[in-house]
Write a protein that holds these residues in place. Structure first.
Motif, PDB file in Angstrom:
ATOM      1  N   LEU A  48       0.952  -1.281  -0.041  1.00 17.92           N
ATOM      2  CA  LEU A  48      -0.016  -0.010  -0.028  1.00 17.92           C
ATOM      3  C   LEU A  48       0.909   1.200  -0.009  1.00 17.92           C
ATOM      4  O   LEU A  48       0.599   2.223  -0.670  1.00 17.92           O
ATOM      5  N   GLU A  49       1.833   1.195   0.784  1.00 24.24           N
ATOM      6  CA  GLU A  49       2.600   2.514   0.665  1.00 24.24           C
ATOM      7  C   GLU A  49       3.581   2.771  -0.565  1.00 24.24           C
ATOM      8  O   GLU A  49       3.476   3.890  -0.967  1.00 24.24           O
ATOM      9  N   SER A  88       1.027   4.120  -3.093  1.00 24.88           N
ATOM     10  CA  SER A  88       0.785   5.606  -2.937  1.00 24.88           C
ATOM     11  C   SER A  88       1.862   6.231  -3.652  1.00 24.88           C
ATOM     12  O   SER A  88       1.500   7.192  -3.988  1.00 24.88           O
ATOM     13  N   VAL A 119       1.406   5.878  -7.648  1.00 23.17           N
ATOM     14  CA  VAL A 119       0.223   6.842  -7.818  1.00 23.17           C
ATOM     15  C   VAL A 119       0.493   8.288  -7.907  1.00 23.17           C
ATOM     16  O   VAL A 119      -0.060   9.088  -8.734  1.00 23.17           O
ATOM     17  N   GLN A 120       1.047   8.521  -6.839  1.00 21.60           N
ATOM     18  CA  GLN A 120       1.340  10.111  -6.562  1.00 21.60           C
ATOM     19  C   GLN A 120       2.319  10.630  -7.793  1.00 21.60           C
ATOM     20  O   GLN A 120       2.126  11.724  -8.417  1.00 21.60           O
ATOM     21  N   ARG A 139      -1.653  16.297  -7.413  1.00 14.44           N
ATOM     22  CA  ARG A 139      -1.282  15.231  -6.494  1.00 14.44           C
ATOM     23  C   ARG A 139      -2.220  14.549  -5.757  1.00 14.44           C
ATOM     24  O   ARG A 139      -3.322  15.162  -5.401  1.00 14.44           O
ATOM     25  N   PHE A 164      -2.120  12.410  -2.991  1.00 12.41           N
ATOM     26  CA  PHE A 164      -2.160  12.578  -1.618  1.00 12.41           C
ATOM     27  C   PHE A 164      -1.471  14.100  -1.211  1.00 12.41           C
ATOM     28  O   PHE A 164      -0.696  14.462  -2.315  1.00 12.41           O
ATOM     29  N   ALA A 212       3.289  11.722  -0.075  1.00 13.47           N
ATOM     30  CA  ALA A 212       3.632  10.293  -0.226  1.00 13.47           C
ATOM     31  C   ALA A 212       5.141  10.106   0.518  1.00 13.47           C
ATOM     32  O   ALA A 212       6.028  10.744   0.399  1.00 13.47           O
ATOM     33  N   PRO A 213       5.244   8.805   0.970  1.00 11.86           N
ATOM     34  CA  PRO A 213       4.512   7.579   0.922  1.00 11.86           C
ATOM     35  C   PRO A 213       3.240   8.073   1.785  1.00 11.86           C
ATOM     36  O   PRO A 213       3.067   8.974   2.420  1.00 11.86           O
ATOM     37  N   LEU A 214       2.144   7.144   2.134  1.00 15.36           N
ATOM     38  CA  LEU A 214       0.804   7.220   2.530  1.00 15.36           C
ATOM     39  C   LEU A 214       0.839   7.644   4.187  1.00 15.36           C
ATOM     40  O   LEU A 214       0.285   8.374   4.505  1.00 15.36           O
ATOM     41  N   HIS A 257       0.877  11.525   4.331  1.00 15.43           N
ATOM     42  CA  HIS A 257      -0.408  11.868   3.925  1.00 15.43           C
ATOM     43  C   HIS A 257      -1.345  12.157   5.126  1.00 15.43           C
ATOM     44  O   HIS A 257      -1.883  13.258   5.329  1.00 15.43           O
TER      45      HIS A 257
END
Length: 363
Positions: free
Chosen positions: A302-303, A306, A309-310, A320, A322, A325-327, A330
């Motif tokens: 997940l991290e 993120s 995706v960012q 952006r 988030f 990033a990482p999550l 956020h």
């Protein structure tokens, strides 16, 4: 080492029979790593602090609170994990086991790359350290060599294949090249995923301890033909010996967490995150549980996602997704307290660990 030296003398002194039990040696490795961490941790941290002066450079684009609260904290604390894990493994594991040397080799060499990176960050006062391309190439080469040796020790029927969780008889043939590429992705990917997660006090080491505990049980099961027949899991002879190494990782991780708990006295740095992530990836390749690692280590996935995706969103749209990033950053930017983020992420990691463990039975 003790197993190789002492167990042959069991006929002379019957208590030495204990050394043939994997459970005994795994518990001994856990306790050895934990106690050793407590014994040398304080002195190692004081030495690191005396050598590093200003400690680890803090990202200028990171949360403002980090610049104040984490300034001066030494890095390279992963040395504590590496020392405790290596000593405990060498003492209690069967040193004639190919898999032990493959995974330990990944752990130590990835740790050396991380140590080099941390050293440059501290001495050059630059958060970037070793160029990313250099680290990546070195990691790929090491992972590729380790995957080759792992494959040569695997049973012919499992070699160069991918096992799927929940399906008891399915093996996907990958071929030599496909297997090596996939293994490199698993080992290097896990290493970097743990590295990305290591951004708050205690955040990465908690889920690593959970994942190592789950995979210690998986290696024990996979290496025992009685359990594999009962659970319809693919049997990998001698893979159970990795339970000793993983138990040592759990002990070393708990010992490190004692000093890394908020507010952290030391950061593990790339020295720790790259090495323990590589270790988990290597174990997953040996046991044919690569996909299960993605479940157990879902927080790391997940991290990583993120960050991907960012970056993609910003390059394609200029926006952006988030706040940062990482999550975990956020949620920091949203105002969550650091301990709140850490404990909630630990809860997620614990749930995912149980889901991954359940794959042993759900087939």
């Amino acid at each position: 080492m003790l197993y190789n030296l002492v167990y042959p003398l069991a006929d002379v002194f019957s208590p030495f029979n204990l050394f043939r039990y994997l459970t005994f040696r795994s518990i001994a490795a856990f306790l050895t790593a934990l106690i050793l961490s407590f014994l040398i941790g304080g002195a190692l941290i004081r030495w690191l602090r005396s050598k590093q002066g200003h400690g680890q450079p803090i990202r200028e684009d990171g949360p403002a609170t980090h610049i104040v609260t984490k300034k001066g904290t030494p890095t390279m604390g992963g040395l504590l994990i590496l020392i405790a894990l290596s000593v405990a493994t060498l003492l209690w594991a069967d040193l004639t086991n190919r898999y032990v040397w493959c995974v330990l080799g990944i752990t130590v060499t990835f740790g050396a790359i991380g140590l080099w990176d941390d050293f440059l960050k501290v001495t050059k006062r630059n958060p970037k350290g070793v160029p990313g391309r250099t680290k990546f190439v070195l990691a790929v080469v090491i992972a590729g060599v380790a995957a080759w040796f792992i494959a040569q020790g695997s049973p012919p029927g499992l070699r160069y294949t991918l096992a799927l969780p929940f399906l008891k008889d399915v093996l996907v043939p990958l071929g030599i090249v496909g297997f090596l590429l996939f293994s490199v992705v698993v080992i290097v990917g896990t290493s970097n995923a743990v590295n990305l997660t290591d951004g708050l006090d205690g955040l990465a080491i908690g889920p690593v301890i959970m994942a190592a505990g789950v995979f210690a049980l998986i290696t024990y099961v996979v290496g025992n033909v009685i359990y594999t027949n009962y659970l319809y899991v693919h049997h990998v002879p001698r893979a159970g010996e990795l339970a000793v190494l993983l138990s040592a990782l759990v002990g070393a991780g708990l010992g490190f967490l004692w000093f890394n708990a908020p507010p952290a006295m030391v950061f593990m740095g790339d020295t720790g995150s790259l090495s323990i992530g590589g270790a988990l990836g290597g174990v997953a390749v040996v046991t044919k549980h690569e996909i299960v690692l993605a479940i157990v280590g879902g927080l790391f996935v997940l991290e990583t996602v993120s960050v991907i995706v960012q970056v993609m969103s910003f390059k394609l749209t200029g926006k952006r997704i988030f706040r940062m990033a990482p999550l975990h950053h956020h949620f920091e930017q949203k105002g969550w307290a650091e301990p709140t983020i850490v404990f909630r992420f630990w809860i997620i990691a614990a749930i995912l660990s149980m889901v991954g463990l359940a794959t042993l039975k759900l087939r």
